[in-house]
Design an enzyme around this catalytic site. Structure first.
Site, PDB file in Angstrom:
ATOM      1  N   LYS A 274       0.838  -1.196   0.000  1.00 49.16           N
ATOM      2  CA  LYS A 274       0.000   0.000   0.000  1.00 49.16           C
ATOM      3  C   LYS A 274       0.877   1.252   0.000  1.00 49.16           C
ATOM      4  O   LYS A 274       2.016   1.208   0.464  1.00 49.16           O
ATOM      5  CB  LYS A 274      -0.852   0.031   1.279  1.00 49.16           C
ATOM      6  N   ARG A 348     -10.208 -11.730   2.337  1.00 40.89           N
ATOM      7  CA  ARG A 348     -11.075 -12.783   1.775  1.00 40.89           C
ATOM      8  C   ARG A 348     -10.355 -14.128   1.779  1.00 40.89           C
ATOM      9  O   ARG A 348     -11.000 -15.170   1.842  1.00 40.89           O
ATOM     10  CB  ARG A 348     -11.552 -12.357   0.375  1.00 40.89           C
TER      11      ARG A 348
HETATM   12  N1  BES Z   1      -8.028  -3.884   4.730  1.00 35.24           N
HETATM   13  C1  BES Z   1      -8.234  -3.481   3.388  1.00 35.24           C
HETATM   14  C2  BES Z   1      -9.554  -2.734   3.205  1.00 35.24           C
HETATM   15  C3  BES Z   1      -9.673  -1.400   3.892  1.00 35.24           C
HETATM   16  C4  BES Z   1      -9.366  -0.249   3.198  1.00 35.24           C
HETATM   17  C5  BES Z   1     -10.127  -1.299   5.174  1.00 35.24           C
HETATM   18  C6  BES Z   1      -9.495   0.978   3.822  1.00 35.24           C
HETATM   19  C7  BES Z   1     -10.254  -0.086   5.791  1.00 35.24           C
HETATM   20  C8  BES Z   1      -9.949   1.061   5.109  1.00 35.24           C
HETATM   21  C9  BES Z   1      -8.237  -4.691   2.472  1.00 35.24           C
HETATM   22  O1  BES Z   1      -7.422  -5.726   2.859  1.00 35.24           O
HETATM   23  C10 BES Z   1      -7.729  -4.217   1.151  1.00 35.24           C
HETATM   24  O2  BES Z   1      -6.588  -3.862   1.080  1.00 35.24           O
HETATM   25  N2  BES Z   1      -8.593  -4.224   0.163  1.00 35.24           N
HETATM   26  C11 BES Z   1      -8.246  -3.787  -1.127  1.00 35.24           C
HETATM   27  C12 BES Z   1      -8.789  -4.788  -2.100  1.00 35.24           C
HETATM   28  C13 BES Z   1      -8.291  -4.612  -3.506  1.00 35.24           C
HETATM   29  C14 BES Z   1      -6.814  -4.946  -3.583  1.00 35.24           C
HETATM   30  C15 BES Z   1      -9.090  -5.520  -4.417  1.00 35.24           C
HETATM   31  C16 BES Z   1      -8.886  -2.427  -1.352  1.00 35.24           C
HETATM   32  O3  BES Z   1     -10.003  -2.210  -0.891  1.00 35.24           O
HETATM   33  O4  BES Z   1      -8.239  -1.575  -1.956  1.00 35.24           O
HETATM   34 MN    MN Z   2      -5.421  -5.522   2.146  1.00 36.06          MN
END
Ligand code: BES
Ligand code: MN
Ligand code: ZN
Length: 496
Positions: A274, A348
């Protein structure tokens, strides 16, 4: 915080709170006090913009002839709207109003309220519940706080006729608040303190309340074939775990209701790392697991007559030489294979194995998972509703209703096989991302493949697990979202 209920008397210290309905209609206790103060309360209202709207507050400081520090007029709004939720918010607002004043003790006079949808006892208990929820603080790591930086307020007395009924209702709510506080604590802890093994230790503390705890190690999970969950933790120095928490307060042998939580103690994204800005927020990527621990604490604390099982999947998502790579194929406990296109879609992967394990081991009546799963749910719903996905309409209705009643509201989102095309893989049974479009829905469609036809609901709580602004009953920071909601859901439908 000491909270007590007693018969109406005149308080002799601290703040004395009395209610005023909309349009400045004094409650009988306020009316009586106004008489003794020769109309000072009505004059104070006349000299201000206070109208008695819900949660408005008006201070009358050092009232002549009274021993208390201040009289506070609290807006009750319209009697007909004074329901459980409004009473909780009122209690929270009273705490918020007095927290910074230096007052140590607050006494609330509560009259029977004509036309309110609740008894005074219920309103009193709910007010106290909201007051306590608002008093939560996480200041473990503040070493330089001066006494004046901390609220002095440490005692609430609610005075009403029928105080023993209020006390009884509050006893259960107090246990729910304990669960909410535990969830908030877990979410607030930084990831160098709270990692899978230490979260296991926190969950184990529930055994004191009669919760049966099992822990699955990486070795156990390997034996079960949980390649999806194990892949997420592969890059971390910290081992992954699953914790199973069983509360058997219901009929012997009755199938339990199961609550499953995503517990990523820190989500860097892994190799699909990230951006730096805001990454610190990912310490609360275990908000689902925290809610499940808090819920089990609440249920056990109030000895709920239900068989409930809470199961949390714990891992840290880190990039390293041992981390899984984009393009890796993992095999889940269900036997289905997954191509990991993006290592940041890790929640997931964890839930895939935990959901399958749950239905396989417990044959539950229903499974409900909570997960800070997608950024896309924040785009769709913002911060005022969690996303609800469900394979069963009756289950969805129960959850929506519990959301309204508890104030932890849900908005139903679609499940539809038409979205499955987006998660087809060229090499495996599915891939772990479906692109930007409908990102929360494709995530839910993915999870659905691991539920084996057990009635299932998924709560995407990414937008509600953490609040950057305070609400009446949750200070900013970890909200403990899910504990009040699911406690209510259990109380209304699963207790005999
Ligand atoms: N933990 C994150 C989702 C999240 C984002 C929670 C912001 C709280 C605040 C999750 O693991 C994630 O990174 N999701 C990605 C999925 C994508 C790679 C398909 C996302 O939402 O960007
Ligand atoms: Mn994630
Ligand atoms: Zn995550």
């Amino acid at each position: 915080m000491k909270i007590e209920f007693g018969a109406p008397t005149q308080p002799d210290t601290g703040a004395h709170v009395l209610g005023v309905f909309e349009d400045g209609v004094l409650t009988p206790s306020a009316e009586e006090l106004d008489g003794r103060l020769n109309g000072a309360l009505r004059r104070a209202i006349g000299a201000s913009r206070f109208t008695g709207k819900a949660r408005q507050m008006l201070d009358v400081l050092a009232p002549a002839g009274l021993p208390v520090d201040r009289v506070v007029l609290a807006g009750l709004g319209k009697a007909a709207a004074l329901d459980q939720r409004a009473a909780e918010d009122l209690g929270g607002a009273i705490f918020g109003h007095l927290a910074g004043t230096g007052t140590k003790r607050v006494t609330v006079s509560l009259d029977p309220i004509d036309g309110a949808p609740q008894t005074a006892a219920e309103i009193g208990a709910r007010l106290a519940f909201g007051f306590r929820l608002a008093s939560y603080r996480f200041d473990l790591y503040k070493t330089k706080q001066k006494p004046e930086d901390k609220p002095a307020l440490d005692r609430l007395s609610v005075m009403l006729d029928g105080h023993s009924a209020a006390k009884k209702v509050f006893a259960g709510l107090d246990k729910v608040a304990d669960g909410v506080f535990t969830a908030r604590d877990l979410v607030s802890e930084p990831a160098n303190v709270l990692y899978p093994a230490t979260l296991v230790d926190r969950a184990k503390e529930l055994s004191k309340l009669g919760v049966e705890i099992d822990v699955l190690s990486e070795k156990d999970m390997r034996k079960l074939g949980m390649g999806a969950l194990l892949g997420v933790g592969a890059g971390s120095q910290h081992d992954s775990y699953i914790v199973v928490m069983q509360w058997n307060g219901g009929k012997k042998g009755k199938a339990p209701v199961a609550f499953i939580g995503k517990g990523v103690t820190f989500d860097t994204g892994g190799i699909s790392i990230k951006p730096a800005a805001g990454m610190e927020d990912m310490k609360w990527d275990m908000g689902g697991a925290a809610a499940v621990v808090g819920l089990m604490k609440a249920l056990a604390g109030r000895k709920a007559k239900v068989n409930a099982v809470g199961i949390i999947g714990l891992a840290e998502n880190m990039p390293s030489g041992t981390a899984q790579r984009p393009g890796d194929v993992v095999k889940s406990m269900s036997g289905q294979t997954i191509e990991v296109i993006n290592t940041d879609a890790e929640g997931r992967l964890i839930l895939a194995d935990v959901l399958w394990y749950t239905q396989d081991r417990f044959k539950p009546e229903a499974m409900i998972d909570l997960a800070t799963l997608t950024g896309a749910i924040i785009v769709a719903l913002g911060h005022n509703n969690a996303g609800l996905f469900a394979t069963d309409d009756a289950l969805a209705e129960r959850l929506l209703a519990a959301g309204k009643a508890s104030g932890e509201t849900l908005w139903r989102m679609p499940l539809d096989d038409a979205y499955d095309k987006q998660i087809e893989s060229d090499i495996a049974d599915m891939k772990n991302i479906g692109g930007r479009d409908g990102g929360s829905v494709t995530a839910a469609q993915f999870l659905k493949r691991f539920c084996n036809d057990v009635p299932w609901a998924h709560l995407d709580i990414a937008g509600v697990a953490w609040g950057s602004k305070a609400k009446p009953t949750s200070p900013k920071g970890g909200t403990g979202f899910g504990v009040r909601l699911l406690d209510r859901f259990v109380a209304d439908h699963y207790e005999q």
